[in-house]
Design a protein around this motif. Structure first.
Motif, short mmCIF file in Angstrom:
data_model
loop_
_atom_site.label_atom_id
_atom_site.label_comp_id
_atom_site.label_asym_id
_atom_site.label_seq_id
_atom_site.Cartn_x
_atom_site.Cartn_y
_atom_site.Cartn_z
N LEU A 1 34.24 32.63 -8.83
CA LEU A 1 35.17 31.76 -7.76
C LEU A 1 36.76 31.60 -8.60
CD1 LEU A 1 32.97 29.44 -5.49
CD2 LEU A 1 34.43 32.31 -4.71
N GLU A 2 37.03 31.17 -9.80
CA GLU A 2 37.94 30.42 -10.94
C GLU A 2 38.52 31.68 -11.34
OE1 GLU A 2 36.88 26.66 -12.20
OE2 GLU A 2 36.41 28.58 -13.61
N ALA A 3 38.30 32.99 -11.89
CA ALA A 3 38.55 34.62 -12.16
C ALA A 3 39.38 34.64 -10.48
CB ALA A 3 37.35 35.16 -12.65
N GLU A 4 38.73 34.73 -9.33
CA GLU A 4 39.60 35.63 -7.77
C GLU A 4 39.77 34.57 -7.83
OE1 GLU A 4 35.88 35.52 -5.04
OE2 GLU A 4 35.42 37.35 -6.17
N ILE A 5 40.39 33.32 -7.56
CA ILE A 5 41.92 32.87 -7.37
C ILE A 5 43.14 33.01 -8.76
CG2 ILE A 5 42.07 29.88 -8.25
CD1 ILE A 5 39.77 29.16 -6.41
N ALA A 6 42.17 32.95 -9.31
CA ALA A 6 43.76 33.64 -10.87
C ALA A 6 44.03 34.53 -10.44
CB ALA A 6 42.74 33.92 -12.44
N ALA B 1 44.00 35.87 -7.19
CA ALA B 1 44.83 35.15 -6.24
C ALA B 1 44.85 33.73 -4.98
CB ALA B 1 43.86 35.51 -4.67
N PRO B 2 45.57 33.09 -6.01
CA PRO B 2 45.77 31.48 -6.13
C PRO B 2 46.65 30.98 -4.88
CG PRO B 2 48.43 32.22 -7.29
CD PRO B 2 47.07 33.96 -6.99
N ASP B 3 46.75 31.24 -3.93
CA ASP B 3 47.69 31.41 -2.93
C ASP B 3 46.33 31.50 -1.14
OD1 ASP B 3 49.23 30.26 -3.65
OD2 ASP B 3 50.61 32.77 -3.11
N ASP B 4 45.32 31.96 -2.02
CA ASP B 4 43.86 32.15 -0.99
C ASP B 4 43.38 31.10 -1.18
OD1 ASP B 4 41.55 32.76 0.28
OD2 ASP B 4 41.79 34.78 -0.97
N VAL B 5 43.45 30.40 0.44
CA VAL B 5 42.62 29.18 0.95
C VAL B 5 41.83 28.80 0.66
CG1 VAL B 5 42.72 27.76 3.00
CG2 VAL B 5 45.21 28.53 2.32
N GLY B 6 41.17 30.35 1.43
CA GLY B 6 39.63 30.72 2.21
C GLY B 6 38.79 30.03 0.32
N LEU B 7 39.75 31.56 -0.62
CA LEU B 7 38.76 30.76 -1.99
C LEU B 7 38.66 29.41 -2.93
CD1 LEU B 7 39.94 34.25 -4.21
CD2 LEU B 7 37.78 33.65 -3.18
N GLN B 8 39.59 28.39 -2.73
CA GLN B 8 39.85 27.71 -2.53
C GLN B 8 38.94 26.45 -1.99
OE1 GLN B 8 44.26 26.61 -1.87
NE2 GLN B 8 44.82 27.64 -3.25
N VAL B 9 38.84 26.56 -0.99
CA VAL B 9 37.50 25.55 0.15
C VAL B 9 36.45 26.32 -0.74
CG1 VAL B 9 36.74 25.00 2.11
CG2 VAL B 9 39.49 25.39 2.21
N ASN B 10 35.69 27.62 -0.63
CA ASN B 10 35.08 28.06 -1.10
C ASN B 10 34.91 26.85 -2.53
OD1 ASN B 10 34.03 29.45 0.53
ND2 ASN B 10 34.90 31.24 0.45
N LEU B 11 35.65 27.19 -3.65
CA LEU B 11 35.78 27.16 -5.13
C LEU B 11 35.08 25.42 -4.96
CD1 LEU B 11 35.34 27.13 -7.94
CD2 LEU B 11 38.29 27.24 -7.47
#
Length: 322
Positions: free
Chosen positions: A21-26, A28-38
């Motif tokens: 998930l950290e790699a995906e957020i890197a 797409a840093p503005d993806d709220v869904g990824l941030q919640v999942n992380l």
């Protein structure tokens, strides 16, 4: 699968998901869904890890958090990472072996000591390069078989002078000093600081960050330290080679030692050196062990020669007394 193995596997998967998930957020840093999942996965990973630590106490497993921190470029070259981990295992096993089998002069250990101190890979975690290692211990009512080795590990990395190097060599063996040198050198070559922390199964936490500058200091101190021993003895034998001008000699004890070396500074130049003649010789032997290389140097000096008293035989000429 046992409860403990199940928790290890669950923790491994949780931290793997955090890394993904950290790699995906890197990307797409503005993806709220990824941030919640992380955030949710971080919480699950921490919870699983706490369960692992709690079960480690009941299952007598020592947990080592081993983290490599690059002090310059964010680089983890495989040869340096693998050498850091491997030399750490060798250092820990050498310390354990010194308690189990006694101090060793050279870097070697018994197979049983290796098996009993072996650390197994559990999982990695984010934040530089973090690795969790597990070591099964045997415990009686009072302590575990790995307790003293874990404590000694952090005493060993605290060396700050030649005197402390010699003290550790005397108590744990020259081999531990060699292993410490090799581990420190491996991390220096990789550009790493090492953060090493143990969660012991008795509930104690031991560990510290060992910065690269400190590792360099450890290597420097060990490389500058050697163990030198000098002893003198008198032997009776034959002078088969010797020369005042070249300052060399060769002395042989019948059915015994063979000495080759230099004339000592205090060797009298007025001494008559007759080749083939029997003498009583005062020999000085010096051995020097360099801890960093395990190189052993031996030097022999002839300090003095004395005539050997002779006994006349019943039917022949006098013969020397050996």
């Amino acid at each position: 699968m046992s409860d403990y193995a199940s928790v290890v596997e669950r923790t491994r998967k949780a931290f793997a998901s955090v890394a993904r998930l950290e790699a995906e957020i890197a990307r797409a840093p503005d993806d709220v869904g990824l941030q919640v999942n992380l955030a949710a996965m971080n919480k699950l990973a921490r919870k699983s890890q706490q369960q692992l630590f709690a079960l480690s106490e009941t299952h007598h497993v020592e947990v080592c958090n081993y983290r490599l921190v690059p002090e310059r470029a964010e680089s983890y070259a495989l040869p340096f990472v693998s050498q850091s981990l491997l030399s750490f295992q060798y250092l820990f096993t050498q310390i354990y072996d010194s308690f189990k089998n006694g101090p060793k002069p050279y870097a070697t250990y018994g197979q049983e000591a290796f098996n009993e101190s072996l650390m197994e890979f559990a999982y990695t975690y984010s934040g530089s390069l973090g690795v969790v290692l597990l070591a099964q211990s045997d415990k009686d009512f009072f302590s575990g078989n790995l307790d003293k080795s874990i404590e000694a590990l952090f005493e060993v990395v605290d060396i700050d002078s030649r005197d402390t190097v010699r003290d550790i060599a005397k108590t744990l063996g020259n081999a531990v000093i060699k292993r410490l040198h090799d581990w420190s050198q491996a991390n220096i070559r990789g550009g790493f600081a090492a953060d090493v922390r143990f969660n012991r199964s008795d509930g104690r936490h031991l560990g510290e960050m060992i910065e690269r500058r400190r590792l360099e200091n450890i290597v420097s101190i060990i490389q500058a330290t050697s163990d030198e021993k000098t002893a003198e003895r008198q032997v009776t034998g034959m002078l088969v080679g010797g020369d005042i001008q070249s300052g060399s000699f060769h002395f042989v004890v019948p059915n015994g030692d063979d000495f080759r070396g230099k004339l000592a500074k205090e060797f009298s130049k007025d001494t008559e050196m007759t080749l083939g003649k029997s003498y009583r010789a005062r020999i000085r032997e010096t051995t020097k062990l360099t801890y960093a290389t395990e190189k052993l140097e031996r030097s022999v000096h002839l300090v003095a020669l004395f005539d050997v008293p002779t006994i006349a035989g019943p039917n022949g000429p006098a013969s020397p007394v050996f």
